[in-house]
Design a protein around this motif. Sequence first.
Motif, PDB file in Angstrom:
ATOM      1  N   CYS A  47      48.034  63.590 125.991  1.00  0.00           N
ATOM      2  CA  CYS A  47      46.689  63.694 125.433  1.00  0.00           C
ATOM      3  C   CYS A  47      45.651  63.754 126.544  1.00  0.00           C
ATOM      4  CB  CYS A  47      46.391  62.500 124.534  1.00  0.00           C
ATOM      5  SG  CYS A  47      44.712  62.577 123.897  1.00  0.00           S
TER       6      CYS A  47
ATOM      7  N   MET B 250      44.552  59.218 124.411  1.00  0.00           N
ATOM      8  CA  MET B 250      44.984  58.550 123.177  1.00  0.00           C
ATOM      9  C   MET B 250      46.407  58.020 123.304  1.00  0.00           C
ATOM     10  SD  MET B 250      43.840  61.319 120.406  1.00  0.00           S
ATOM     11  CE  MET B 250      42.250  61.463 119.642  1.00  0.00           C
TER      12      MET B 250
ATOM     13  N   VAL C 236      44.850  62.312 115.290  1.00  0.00           N
ATOM     14  CA  VAL C 236      46.076  62.939 115.775  1.00  0.00           C
ATOM     15  C   VAL C 236      46.894  63.390 114.575  1.00  0.00           C
ATOM     16  CG1 VAL C 236      48.244  62.532 117.000  1.00  0.00           C
ATOM     17  CG2 VAL C 236      46.112  61.654 117.913  1.00  0.00           C
TER      18      VAL C 236
ATOM     19  N   HIS D  30      51.706  66.267 121.549  1.00  0.00           N
ATOM     20  CA  HIS D  30      50.551  65.559 120.985  1.00  0.00           C
ATOM     21  C   HIS D  30      49.565  66.599 120.445  1.00  0.00           C
ATOM     22  CE1 HIS D  30      47.443  62.340 120.995  1.00  0.00           C
ATOM     23  NE2 HIS D  30      46.628  63.322 121.301  1.00  0.00           N
TER      24      HIS D  30
ATOM     25  N   MET E  89      46.033  67.070 118.387  1.00  0.00           N
ATOM     26  CA  MET E  89      44.862  66.435 117.791  1.00  0.00           C
ATOM     27  C   MET E  89      44.403  67.248 116.601  1.00  0.00           C
ATOM     28  SD  MET E  89      42.823  64.801 120.970  1.00  0.00           S
ATOM     29  CE  MET E  89      43.327  65.830 122.315  1.00  0.00           C
TER      30      MET E  89
END
Length: 455
Positions: A36, A40, A182, A217, A219
Amino acid sequence: MYLIRRGNYGQEPMLRGMTGGQINLTIDGMKMFGACTDKMDPVSIYIEPQNLKSIQATLGSDGSKLGATVGGSVDMQLAQATLSSKPVSGRAGFGYQSAWNGFNSHANANYAQQKSAYYVSLNYRKADDYRAGGGAVIPYSQYEKINLSANGKWAVGQDTLQASALLDDGWNIGFPALPMDVGSAKARIYSLAFQRFRLHERIQTLNTKIYFNSVFHAMDDSHRENVVMHMDMPGTSTTAGGFVEGNFHPSGKHTISFRTDYFHNQVLAEMTMYPEGGSSMYMQTWPASGRSDVGFYLNDVYKITRGTQLFINGRVDWANTTLQEGFGMDQLQVFYPNVQSGYQQITSAFNVKLKQLIKSNWIAEVHAGYGERLPTLSESFGFYLFNRYDGYDYIGQPDLVPEKNWSTDLTLSYFTDRVQVTATGFYNYLPDYIFFSHSSRTIGDDTGCAWRKDL
Ligand SMILES: [Cu+2]
């Protein structure tokens, strides 16, 4: 050690105010890096408390066994299969928390034979929005995740072979203090280890491990109201590496241990913006970039007398940081026309500690050390990384020099059979401290800001 909460979801360790790239956060000695751009996902969020056997923290440059560092090391040691006389053992638990209508369930089992053992654990957690005291609902604080870990241990003569896998999947994870949530976070961790005992009259143990891990990851702002411009922001980080570490039999008054390790980490984070009525825009917030690092660590414990011990250790690393040619590099060339595709750097660390028994129940410890760490790939090459605290977007600086730390500690402990009281004072001096600053560079309507070397 302090823990910073990331949303309602994960926790990130902090040692004496140092965190992120300043400390080594490892899993069973393995390097792993989050995916991230907005911090995060410290890798600690991919480990459940149920996965853990113990956590080992070492402060400051003294923690350089696990990698070049200024702040120290936190190693999360995972629960392992155990050879035991009980063939099958296990436990299961379930929790419910009314404040966020949350479920927390876990189960683990160990199956042991004479020469082999297997361990599995499963965790599932789900939470709705958190309700604060007074009943106020904190929006976007929900999450859901599942975590599966399995490992096996086999006795080979006097030695042991271990294989381990950990899978962690989270989704719909809210971050109340950030403008985005997320959508999906996935981590995969695999390792193979071989431990040899007493393989030579001078070598006590020799551990070898190879590993691979990856993080995905993504978002998500699709659940947020009043979003000016929707964005897709997926990121990936993969790391492969290995290490050999060993302890030698004490010879005379010296006990020596060493570790040599290697890792390669590769990252890419992308952002696609969808302005209303306009065509989409693409950029790489972490340009395709990577780092290879080879390090060597040596530690000597010298028993001068019964009550006096001297600890000396040092570490050297050679790192090659690469920026892939193409889109991400072209972006950075706008700000740094001379940006290169490769940077080679050497970092070092050195520590001395004296431990002295004073009378029968007082111990004094004095430590002095020096450590260095490389800037993270984010600090080097990050591109328009939004900081919610000040509302600025930040740009990395590719030619940052390593951050340094000169430190000293004094610890005094008093102990009895029942109580131990410890007082510590410490001093850190960090030249070439890496921090963000606001420069006057302006492109279009945006103000560009850069991480920079700051004294
Ligand atoms: Cu993120």
